[in-house]
Design an enzyme around this catalytic site. Sequence first.
Site, PDB file in Angstrom:
ATOM      1  N   HIS A 121       0.804  -1.209   0.000  1.00  0.00           N
ATOM      2  CA  HIS A 121       0.000   0.000   0.000  1.00  0.00           C
ATOM      3  C   HIS A 121       0.848   1.275   0.000  1.00  0.00           C
ATOM      4  O   HIS A 121       1.927   1.336   0.582  1.00  0.00           O
ATOM      5  CB  HIS A 121      -0.923   0.008   1.219  1.00  0.00           C
ATOM      6  CG  HIS A 121      -0.196  -0.102   2.527  1.00  0.00           C
ATOM      7  ND1 HIS A 121       0.319   0.986   3.188  1.00  0.00           N
ATOM      8  CD2 HIS A 121       0.111  -1.180   3.290  1.00  0.00           C
ATOM      9  CE1 HIS A 121       0.896   0.591   4.312  1.00  0.00           C
ATOM     10  NE2 HIS A 121       0.796  -0.721   4.395  1.00  0.00           N
ATOM     11  N   ASP A 122       0.353   2.268  -0.715  1.00  0.00           N
ATOM     12  CA  ASP A 122       0.916   3.623  -0.720  1.00  0.00           C
ATOM     13  C   ASP A 122       2.290   3.724  -1.359  1.00  0.00           C
ATOM     14  O   ASP A 122       2.997   4.721  -1.162  1.00  0.00           O
ATOM     15  CB  ASP A 122       0.961   4.193   0.702  1.00  0.00           C
ATOM     16  CG  ASP A 122      -0.410   4.183   1.373  1.00  0.00           C
ATOM     17  OD1 ASP A 122      -1.296   4.902   0.897  1.00  0.00           O
ATOM     18  OD2 ASP A 122      -0.581   3.441   2.367  1.00  0.00           O
ATOM     19  N   GLY A 139       5.166  -1.061   2.500  1.00  0.00           N
ATOM     20  CA  GLY A 139       4.335   0.110   2.343  1.00  0.00           C
ATOM     21  C   GLY A 139       5.106   1.419   2.324  1.00  0.00           C
ATOM     22  O   GLY A 139       6.179   1.540   2.906  1.00  0.00           O
TER      23      GLY A 139
END
Length: 259
Positions: A121-122, A139
């Site tokens: 994520h991200d 992440g």
Amino acid sequence: MSQIHPTALISPSAQIDETAIIGPYCIVGDEVTIGAHTVLHRHVVVTKLTRIGQHNEFYQFASIGEDPQDLKYAGERTWLEIGDHNTVREACSLHRGTAQDSELTKIGSHNLLMVNTHVAHDCVIGDHNVLANNVGVAGHVTIGDHTIIGGNSGIHQFCTVDDYSLIGGASLILKDVAAFTMVSGNPATTHGLNVEGMRRKGWSKETIEVLRQAYRMIFRSGLTTVQALEVLNNELLPKEPKIQLLIDSLQKSRRGVVR
């Protein structure tokens, strides 16, 4: 009409270009956009809230746009964006962003993600990168352009891997990787510049030599970062504009660079 195999399951809210190909047993979920000439070969899952550009190719068992593996995630609307001309090989997993960051995981164009690559994520990944088999990107990682990341390597959360760098196989990246550098090991250390990559791109001997001087100033001279930056700015940058990428690597680093 799009070329959609009769065994594929497609959400009514998905938007699929008429030139895209959706192969057998693929699943395309809610609010997914798939651009022109993109191919999902077979058994590919695009979960939801994902925007995919043109001329991408996804191989079997890839999991695209799934919920982030973050205990703070509570079902927020977050996104995954993928550019153009990417190849995503078997069993890769690319997750959406989180509300605690920018709500977005973003992958650029002309990237090759080999078998079982994970992008968490991200993350923000630029263009023309190669991530070899079993690379794990935690992440909030940023990867620039024209990098090569060797198989079975792991990148710690919040690290940056800057442009034209090379990470050797089975490496553990706990700090930022400066532009142009070649690093490897567990934990990783620097082993010079990615000179072979520069030669393949047709860079001149003069450019490579100035970059070598800059590398020695930063990593082998014993100078402090402030002192090395002064030399780079005053003496080497006027000779070679690419030195600016090294300067940026040092100035923007949040975790310190791999040395």
